[in-house]
Scaffold this motif. Structure first.
Motif, PDB file in Angstrom:
ATOM      1  N   ALA A 158      -5.701  -0.327   5.975  1.00  0.00           N
ATOM      2  CA  ALA A 158      -5.154  -0.045   5.624  1.00  0.00           C
ATOM      3  C   ALA A 158      -4.585   1.537   6.267  1.00  0.00           C
ATOM      4  N   LYS A 214      -1.952  -0.187   8.363  1.00  0.00           N
ATOM      5  CA  LYS A 214      -0.614  -0.355   7.416  1.00  0.00           C
ATOM      6  C   LYS A 214      -0.165   0.826   7.935  1.00  0.00           C
ATOM      7  N   ASN A 215      -0.631   2.594   7.717  1.00  0.00           N
ATOM      8  CA  ASN A 215      -0.529   3.391   7.237  1.00  0.00           C
ATOM      9  C   ASN A 215      -0.134   4.059   8.369  1.00  0.00           C
ATOM     10  N   ARG A 216       0.931   5.415   8.098  1.00  0.00           N
ATOM     11  CA  ARG A 216       1.420   5.964  10.002  1.00  0.00           C
ATOM     12  C   ARG A 216       0.315   7.218  10.108  1.00  0.00           C
ATOM     13  N   LYS A 238      -2.587  11.027   3.525  1.00  0.00           N
ATOM     14  CA  LYS A 238      -0.444  11.180   2.863  1.00  0.00           C
ATOM     15  C   LYS A 238      -0.004  11.660   1.861  1.00  0.00           C
ATOM     16  N   GLU A 274       4.012   4.623   6.017  1.00  0.00           N
ATOM     17  CA  GLU A 274       3.192   3.624   6.403  1.00  0.00           C
ATOM     18  C   GLU A 274       3.956   3.688   7.578  1.00  0.00           C
TER      19      GLU A 274
END
Length: 525
Positions: free
Chosen positions: A241, A245-247, A306, A381
């Protein structure tokens, strides 16, 4: 004034304060019950419902409590979106009330208690967390309850609860919290830093904190054993992730996210809270919380977390900020500044509420967000957004997608329908098929994502397979199946681009045993 008159006045004041808190909490509950069914199921809700049909001590991407919560909700209220979201709404109302109680226990009067409760109510992030079924709604309540227990400990306990009782209770609460979401470990890290960096470090020399840690560990142990037995899949999920996945967010984006998700007015409360905890005479007894916030914030800032990761500590900080605000306004002889602050909180909350509360029809929301923000919020994301922010876009299109899959299924010859399976690249599509597919006579879906992969392909042999998923390519499928064709293409005006214009494939004649192919479908993210 006689002593009895004074006691009566204090009792009346306390009852009025509690009545105000109950009114605010009830208002938040009513707000969610009136709006939380306006859009469809959120993608993760399909997955939690699927997990509720496979109760276990663990899952690839979360501990077991959310599955048990989903099972309880459906057993009591049914599987409708409104029924599924009753418990998160109740958790939100409880958090609102408890935030006011925390402010009271930290010395705040009626104004501070009401301000803390309102701040929690209007936070855009918390509004969304209490709209859908997820781990986050209970997570915020757990953090707030743990903070309340620690406030009681810092005050020496109560008449009925000794410090030993409170430490035991803290262990139970955090243990249950870990079975809901392992991010409770960040709370433990922050509080540990707070103990070490304040005079409260002497409490570490008592048995209480270690007793609490032991109780929490025992409660969390079944999930740890599940992780060991399955090869620690959550660690693989977290790695994927983070990297896939995560920005990654810059420190500026992370800080800016706090203003949007907490609410711009609440950002002022957060700053006042830090001042109150760290520098004021009244708040120094609770300085441990100031250091806890700083420590947790620093970890997420450096690691590129996040912004919503900070959400569970908001109610505590809003309570401290409310106490700090009340202290500043106590120097003013007039009451109008208090009224102005409350009015500003309510009005400001109303302005930002539609950004996370599904209160507006979709087209009106698109126009409103354009007016308020000038465009769509970016996804956290690595995904492009469309007309809607991700949290709303991911609540739309699910029934239509399943209906289109059903058209493909019903169009198959009877002999193919009898053995046809449905493979979905993402758990949200599989969960939607499992929830809505019964009305169309569809078989249960299979998927390679997260715990769906652990549950395996069931009785499906792969000879006839309907396939849908993000990034699934026909050429790749032809390496596995002898016959592949596109039966339909799913389109929806409001979805994110990655979830839109998806081909629905019909595949026949698997070239290798499905058990061998299954190993290649694994996707932990």
């Amino acid at each position: 004034m006689t002593e009895s008159t004074g006691i009566h006045a204090q009792t009346t004041e306390a009852r009025l304060a509690w009545a105000v808190l109950l009114m605010i909490a009830g208002g938040k509950l009513a707000l969610h019950l009136a709006t939380n069914h306006n859009y469809g199921y959120f993608i993760d809700e399909f997955y939690y419902l699927a997990c509720a049909r496979h109760l276990d001590f663990g899952y690839v991407d979360h501990p077991p409590l959310i599955a048990l919560t989903a099972w309880l909700a459906t057993a009591l209220f049914g599987e409708s979106a409104r029924a599924l979201r009753l418990l998160p709404a109740l958790f939100g109302a409880m958090t609102v009330f408890l935030s006011g109680v925390v402010a009271w226990r930290m010395g705040g009067g009626r104004f501070a208690q009401a301000l803390a409760a309102l701040a929690v109510t209007v936070s855009p992030l918390l509004l969304f967390m209490n709209t859908i079924l997820s781990m986050n709604a209970l997570d915020v309540l757990i953090w707030t309850l743990a903070a309340f227990i620690l406030v009681l400990l810092l005050n020496g306990g109560t008449q009925r609860l000794t410090p030993t009782h409170l430490w035991l209770l803290l262990g139970v609460v955090t243990g249950i919290g870990l079975q809901n979401k392992i991010s409770v470990l960040f709370l433990g890290f922050g509080l540990g830093a707070g103990f070490v960096l304040t005079a409260h470090r002497r409490m570490l020399l008592t048995r209480g904190p270690w007793l609490a840690a032991a109780v929490a560990g025992v409660i969390f142990l079944p999930h740890v054993l599940w992780q060991i037995g399955h090869g620690w899949p959550t660690l693989e999920f977290m790695h994927n992730a983070t990297t896939l996945k995560n920005r990654p967010l810059s420190p500026i984006e992370f800080v800016a996210g706090q203003a949007l998700e907490a609410h711009p007015l609440n950002l002022v409360l957060l700053l006042l809270c830090l001042w109150w905890f760290m520098f004021s005479r009244q708040g120094r007894s609770y300085r441990i919380f100031g250091w806890a916030y700083i420590a947790i914030f620093a970890v997420f800032l450096v690691s590129g977390g996040k912004p919503y990761y900070m959400g569970p500590i908001y109610p505590l900080m809003f309570a401290g900020g409310a106490c700090g605000t009340a202290g500043l306004l106590a120097r003013v002889r007039h009451s109008w500044p208090h009224v102005a602050v409350i009015f500003a909180m309510i009005a400001g909350g109303a302005v930002f509420a539609p950004m996370t509360l599904p209160v507006l029809p979709v087209e009106k929301f698109i126009a409103y967000q354009q007016f308020l923000l000038g465009g769509t919020l970016a996804s956290s994301e690595r995904k492009e957004v469309g007309l809607l922010p991700q949290h709303f876009a991911d609540m739309l299109g699910h029934e239509e997608r399943v209906a289109l899959i059903a058209q493909v299924f019903q169009g198959l010859p009877p002999q193919d329908r009898a053995r046809c399976g449905i493979f979905c690249g993402e758990y949200c599509y599989a969960g939607a098929v499992d929830l809505f597919g019964g009305r169309f006579g569809l078989p249960s879906a299979i998927s390679g994502q997260n715990s769906y992969w652990l549950w395996g392909p069931g009785s499906c042999d792969g000879e006839v397979l309907i396939v849908i998923g993000e990034g699934i390519d026909g050429d790749d499928l032809r390496e596995t199946f002898r016959e592949v064709h596109v039966a339909r293409i799913f389109r929806h005006p409001y979805l994110m681009p990655c979830r839109n214009n998806l081909p629905i494939f019909v595949c026949r004649g698997i070239k290798r045993p499905l058990a061998d192919v299954w190993q290649e479908t694994k996707k932990y993210e």
